[in-house]
Design an enzyme around this catalytic site. Structure first.
Site, short mmCIF file in Angstrom:
data_model
loop_
_atom_site.label_atom_id
_atom_site.label_comp_id
_atom_site.label_asym_id
_atom_site.label_seq_id
_atom_site.Cartn_x
_atom_site.Cartn_y
_atom_site.Cartn_z
CB ALA A 236 4.23 -5.14 -9.27
CD GLN A 237 8.94 -6.00 -3.74
OE1 GLN A 237 8.29 -6.64 -3.00
NE2 GLN A 237 10.27 -5.68 -3.52
CB VAL A 238 7.03 0.93 -5.87
CG1 VAL A 238 7.62 2.13 -6.60
CG2 VAL A 238 5.58 0.55 -6.64
CB ALA B 188 4.50 0.88 -2.06
CB SER B 189 5.07 -4.69 -0.88
OG SER B 189 4.97 -6.00 -1.41
CB ALA B 190 0.67 -3.86 -4.60
CB SER B 191 -2.08 -8.23 -4.75
OG SER B 191 -2.49 -7.44 -5.70
CG ASP C 136 -6.91 -1.50 -8.46
OD1 ASP C 136 -7.75 -1.72 -7.41
OD2 ASP C 136 -5.62 -1.94 -8.13
CE LYS D 14 2.87 -2.08 -10.52
NZ LYS D 14 1.72 -1.47 -10.75
#
Length: 514
Positions: free
Chosen positions: A130-132, A125-128, A281, A146
């Site tokens: 960080a990514q996991v 998973a990749s967010a704004s 969030d 993370k």
């Protein structure tokens, strides 16, 4: 740097053709041919929703978060845009695997192969921010790792600076600017963004939320593996579940979707009113559902807190809304200082009634929250209601929860689901249970304070009072000083007289030689 960032925003807006969202309005439609001629070089082959998502991704984390919030508001935006923005929840372009491996080596001082028994360099998973990545610890436990995006703090700092500049313009150019308190709102947003950039703080947030729901049959929170946590890297228990946005998959598992929607509302109100500590969030990308139907919370970067006074005020307002006691709502706003003290209660009550009555006794699918929010804003503007920055994250989360409920069960009655919980909470706060809990909480302090009461009372009585008491005290002191001086003079005179009377007798007693 601000000008460069602003120039980039303008460039990205024009590059992806986002001006069409403005030029589509009747007032600006005449500009469309001129813009088409001036910007003929742009290859705008993708649909508008795809171009909007790509633009937000290109602009960075703050804009991605804005898109994430919009994606849950299908009643406010067209379906094609909502569907595309939903991809921002966990599909932000990842950074390269070698950057992730370098971040781990920098955090631990040794390569990932020496820290973990297994580490997958390809993110899940990749967010704004960080990514996991998935990994396995040396003791065999499955983990989720993370990793903070490199140089993300500088990007956010520039965007926040632009937000402050925009807030200043709002205050200066718009008559409602100061009432909306945009600077304070940006400051609140900035604080939460700074917290999100420290993964040790996020780990602490996750640990606290897990403790709050330790024995819950509604919410699961992963365990934090503290020995592997760092400011830029966080390691926690790997959780297995289905993304809550995959409603068809959840239904295929035999889960009760309407029940799941109601429990989501219960979890939200439990966090807010029982704990005063809530996940701020809660978009679908941060929520899984376990096979037994429990929610799984992920990503604890943005958590928020409420004071006891905030909770009490909000509970009273919610209950008054649910009971349609609009006079109580009006009075609560005036008593708390949110509305000016000179506000006429009857007029404010009538205005609130006109806004709220059309949405009661209706399921979510029949409520136009766009129209509701517009009328609510117009009412707050008319009566000078002041925006409360400390509740901005709560308002954002409530919109997320309402959007999630609409996605799961459009027939959900949000009001009837929440009211029993709030009534029970208010009873516990104000009834005999609340009294007993308060006594238990305050008893240690009272036990310490009681032996000190005599000394504290004496200190209070001996403190200087107001100006009149102080003046009287000074006069008494001056009079006492004068009386003491006169007494000393009189005593000296009496001593001299007595000495004169004694001298003849002393001369008879002394020898001749003296």
């Amino acid at each position: 740097m601000k000008l460069l960032r602003l120039a980039k925003i303008v460039y990205v807006t024009l590059r992806f053709g986002l001006e069409e969202f403005i030029l589509g309005h009747e007032r600006f439609r005449w500009l469309r041919p001129l813009v088409m001629v001036a910007l003929f070089w742009r290859p705008l082959n993708e649909p508008r929703a795809v171009r909007l998502r790509q633009a937000l991704e290109a602009l960075g984390p703050i804009f991605v978060k804005f898109g994430q919030v919009l994606s849950t508001r299908r009643d406010l935006i067209p379906a094609d845009i909502a569907d595309e923005l939903a991809r921002l929840q966990d599909r932000v372009p990842p950074f390269a695997p070698e950057i992730a491996l370098a971040a781990i080596e920098k955090a631990y001082g040794k390569p990932a192969s020496a820290v973990f028994a297994e580490f997958d360099p390809v993110p899940v998973a990749s967010a704004s921010v960080a990514q996991v990545h998935f990994a396995r610890l040396q003791d065999g436990r499955e983990a989720a790792v993370k990793i903070l995006r490199p140089a993300i703090a500088h990007v956010i700092a520039h965007d926040v600076a632009l937000l402050y500049a925009g807030a200043g313009l709002v205050e200066s150019l718009w008559e409602d600017g100061k009432r909306l308190r945009p600077r304070e709102v940006v400051a609140e947003f900035e604080k939460h963004l700074e917290d999100e950039l420290d993964l040790m703080r996020e780990a602490a947030n996750g640990s606290q939320l897990r403790r709050n729901f330790q024995d819950s049959d509604l919410l699961l929170v992963p365990e934090i593996y503290w020995d592997w946590c760092h400011k830029n890297v966080m390691v926690m228990e790997r959780m297995a579940g289905t993304p809550i946005s995959q409603v068809d998959a959840l239904r295929a598992q035999g889960l009760d979707i309407p029940k799941l929607a109601r429990e989501g509302v219960t979890i939200f109100f439990t966090q807010v009113f029982r704990d005063g500590f809530f996940h701020a969030d809660m978009h679908p990308g941060n929520i899984l559902v376990s096979p037994d139907g429990r929610y799984i919370a992920l990503d604890f970067g943005i958590m928020s807190t409420l004071t006891d006074s905030d909770k009490n005020y909000l509970a009273q307002n919610f209950l008054a809304f649910f009971k349609r006691d609009y006079k109580r709502v009006a009075l609560a706003h005036i008593e708390s200082g949110w509305a000016p003290p000179q506000t006429r209660v009857d007029e404010f009550e009538a205005a609130i009634r006109a806004v709220c009555e059309p949405i009661f006794d209706r399921p979510l699918k029949e409520i136009s929250f766009g129209r509701f929010l517009l009328r609510l804003f117009q009412t707050s503007r008319r009566f000078g209601v002041v925006i409360q920055p400390q509740l901005v994250m709560l308002q954002k989360t409530f919109l997320n929860i309402e959007g999630l409920g609409r996605q799961l069960d459009p027939d959900l009655d949000l009001w009837q689901t929440a009211m029993p919980f709030l009534e029970r909470w208010m009873s516990e706060q104000l009834g005999w249970r609340g009294l007993i809990r308060t006594i238990k909480t305050e008893a240690p302090q009272w036990g310490t304070l009681l032996p000190q009461l005599p000394r504290l009372v004496h200190r209070a009585l001996s403190r200087e009072g107001d100006s009149e008491v102080q003046q009287l005290r000074e006069e008494l002191r001056a009079r006492d000083a004068r009386e003491r001086r006169w007494m000393m003079v009189i005593a000296a005179l009496l001593a001299l007289v007595l000495l004169g009377q004694l001298l003849p007798w002393l001369s008879l007693l002394l020898p001749e030689s003296y």
